[in-house]
Design a protein around this motif. Sequence first.
Motif, mmCIF file in Angstrom:
data_model
loop_
_atom_site.group_PDB
_atom_site.id
_atom_site.type_symbol
_atom_site.label_atom_id
_atom_site.label_comp_id
_atom_site.label_asym_id
_atom_site.label_seq_id
_atom_site.Cartn_x
_atom_site.Cartn_y
_atom_site.Cartn_z
ATOM 1 N N TYR A 157 -3.304 -30.141 -6.598
ATOM 2 C CA TYR A 157 -2.408 -29.001 -6.405
ATOM 3 C C TYR A 157 -2.916 -27.741 -7.099
ATOM 4 N N LEU A 158 -3.858 -27.907 -8.038
ATOM 5 C CA LEU A 158 -4.449 -26.733 -8.677
ATOM 6 C C LEU A 158 -5.277 -25.917 -7.678
ATOM 7 N N VAL A 159 -5.814 -26.590 -6.659
ATOM 8 C CA VAL A 159 -6.552 -25.882 -5.609
ATOM 9 C C VAL A 159 -5.614 -24.920 -4.896
ATOM 10 N N PHE A 160 -4.421 -25.408 -4.546
ATOM 11 C CA PHE A 160 -3.440 -24.562 -3.869
ATOM 12 C C PHE A 160 -2.936 -23.456 -4.787
ATOM 13 N N SER A 161 -2.784 -23.777 -6.051
ATOM 14 C CA SER A 161 -2.344 -22.771 -7.018
ATOM 15 C C SER A 161 -3.353 -21.633 -7.110
ATOM 16 N N THR A 162 -4.627 -21.981 -7.128
ATOM 17 C CA THR A 162 -5.684 -20.966 -7.190
ATOM 18 C C THR A 162 -5.662 -20.079 -5.958
ATOM 19 N N VAL A 163 -5.482 -20.687 -4.790
ATOM 20 C CA VAL A 163 -5.411 -19.916 -3.542
ATOM 21 C C VAL A 163 -4.242 -18.940 -3.578
ATOM 22 N N CYS A 164 -3.094 -19.419 -4.014
ATOM 23 C CA CYS A 164 -1.893 -18.573 -4.047
ATOM 24 C C CYS A 164 -2.071 -17.374 -4.972
ATOM 25 N N PHE A 165 -2.586 -17.622 -6.165
ATOM 26 C CA PHE A 165 -2.800 -16.518 -7.108
ATOM 27 C C PHE A 165 -3.846 -15.536 -6.584
ATOM 28 N N SER A 166 -4.865 -16.063 -5.925
ATOM 29 C CA SER A 166 -5.930 -15.196 -5.397
ATOM 30 C C SER A 166 -5.389 -14.281 -4.298
ATOM 31 N N VAL A 167 -4.563 -14.823 -3.401
ATOM 32 C CA VAL A 167 -3.986 -14.004 -2.336
ATOM 33 C C VAL A 167 -3.037 -12.963 -2.913
ATOM 34 N N ALA A 168 -2.255 -13.354 -3.913
ATOM 35 C CA ALA A 168 -1.338 -12.410 -4.551
ATOM 36 C C ALA A 168 -2.102 -11.241 -5.170
ATOM 37 N N VAL A 169 -3.213 -11.533 -5.827
ATOM 38 C CA VAL A 169 -4.036 -10.480 -6.431
ATOM 39 C C VAL A 169 -4.639 -9.585 -5.358
ATOM 40 N N TYR A 170 -5.100 -10.189 -4.263
ATOM 41 C CA TYR A 170 -5.674 -9.400 -3.166
ATOM 42 C C TYR A 170 -4.633 -8.445 -2.586
ATOM 43 N N VAL A 171 -3.434 -8.962 -2.330
ATOM 44 C CA VAL A 171 -2.370 -8.111 -1.781
ATOM 45 C C VAL A 171 -2.050 -6.973 -2.739
ATOM 46 N N TYR A 172 -2.001 -7.268 -4.024
ATOM 47 C CA TYR A 172 -1.686 -6.243 -5.027
ATOM 48 C C TYR A 172 -2.745 -5.145 -5.061
ATOM 49 N N ILE A 173 -4.016 -5.526 -4.923
ATOM 50 C CA ILE A 173 -5.102 -4.556 -5.046
ATOM 51 C C ILE A 173 -5.366 -3.802 -3.758
ATOM 52 N N VAL A 174 -5.317 -4.495 -2.619
ATOM 53 C CA VAL A 174 -5.832 -3.927 -1.371
ATOM 54 C C VAL A 174 -4.750 -3.448 -0.409
ATOM 55 N N ILE A 175 -3.720 -4.248 -0.173
ATOM 56 C CA ILE A 175 -2.768 -3.937 0.895
ATOM 57 C C ILE A 175 -1.704 -2.963 0.408
ATOM 58 N N PRO A 176 -1.570 -1.809 1.047
ATOM 59 C CA PRO A 176 -0.525 -0.857 0.659
ATOM 60 C C PRO A 176 0.832 -1.272 1.235
ATOM 61 N N GLU A 177 1.871 -0.667 0.725
ATOM 62 C CA GLU A 177 3.203 -0.918 1.279
ATOM 63 C C GLU A 177 3.321 -0.226 2.636
ATOM 64 N N THR A 178 3.767 -0.980 3.642
ATOM 65 C CA THR A 178 3.871 -0.445 5.001
ATOM 66 C C THR A 178 5.308 -0.096 5.393
ATOM 67 N N LYS A 179 6.254 -0.353 4.526
ATOM 68 C CA LYS A 179 7.657 -0.084 4.846
ATOM 69 C C LYS A 179 7.889 1.406 5.101
ATOM 70 N N ASN A 180 8.566 1.695 6.207
ATOM 71 C CA ASN A 180 8.950 3.070 6.575
ATOM 72 C C ASN A 180 7.753 4.010 6.719
ATOM 73 N N LYS A 181 6.606 3.465 7.096
ATOM 74 C CA LYS A 181 5.419 4.294 7.304
ATOM 75 C C LYS A 181 4.942 4.152 8.746
ATOM 76 N N THR A 182 4.418 5.250 9.286
ATOM 77 C CA THR A 182 3.868 5.216 10.630
ATOM 78 C C THR A 182 2.479 4.593 10.592
#
Length: 330
Positions: free
Chosen positions: A254-279
Amino acid sequence: EEYWPLFLSVVVVPTFIQLLLLPWFPESPRYLLIEKNNVHATITALKWYRAKCDIQAEIEEMQDEQRSLSSVETLSVWNLLQDDSVRWQVLSVVVINIGMQLSGIDAIWFYTNDIFENAGIPAPEIQYTTAGTGIIEIIAGLIGCFTIEKLGRRHLMIGGFTMMGICSAGITLALILQVKLLFMRYVSVCCVVGIIAGFCIGPAGVPFLITAELFKQSHRPAAYIIGGSLNWLSNFTVGFVFPFLQMSAGSYCYLVFSTVCFSVAVYVYIVIPETKNKTFMEISRLFSKKEAILESQGLFHIDQLKLRKMNGYGGLEHASLEFDSSSSVP
């Protein structure tokens, strides 16, 4: 138990109702305007969807997108992968769709009964525990539905993946210690519930929504093909590989899945902007700024940075960029 095939066939009822009702649903307004150039049908569809809202601003935003795509045809998957102007959007779709399945949610669903059995729950009561888990799943999904426009897509994804990462690590700890500490068995049950709740709050639905918001009409079909294909391929991979991973790694799998989850969370935080109410144009510019910042920090000096503008898709045209130190990119 002998009636389970009959119970399984109940799915015919909602399917038949959907088939009967779908012909009366209007097409997507954005598709009608941008692809079919049918303004009248677009207004009719928007009035059906937005009975009590002013649709003028929404139509103007669609027309802006239509003008920007006047000379651009719908892209194929191969052309989308080659389009440098949307490389961060494509990478984001890849990361969140793969992460959605490699988060371990399927492994949890496949082996929930085994975890509950190891926790000491009597076999006749496991089915009720599983039903209770399903109720929590519905509640968490509703929380995500009713808070997504208030909290935003980004926060739900970061929160959901982080919660899943913590609970996956918690299951590992609980499985290791439950032989010595009996209460750890119940900790593992709580972690299972936490993983399912975290998944339903954000990662379960937001990736499909955000795929549409990251791309214009010309790019969207190919983006959905990429995201959907990787999603199901990752689903199959987890279901096929997890038993072997469990045999080789034991409780630590389950540590493999934990690593994946934390990695995706970090990627979203760094790269993906908030798209709410934006064109789409605003989101596209946000990614261009994000690309400029990431490349200037990692690859180029800021004065040498130059981003190409391709197909009018929000690239930056200037050879030198000036950033206000007081501003920040979400």
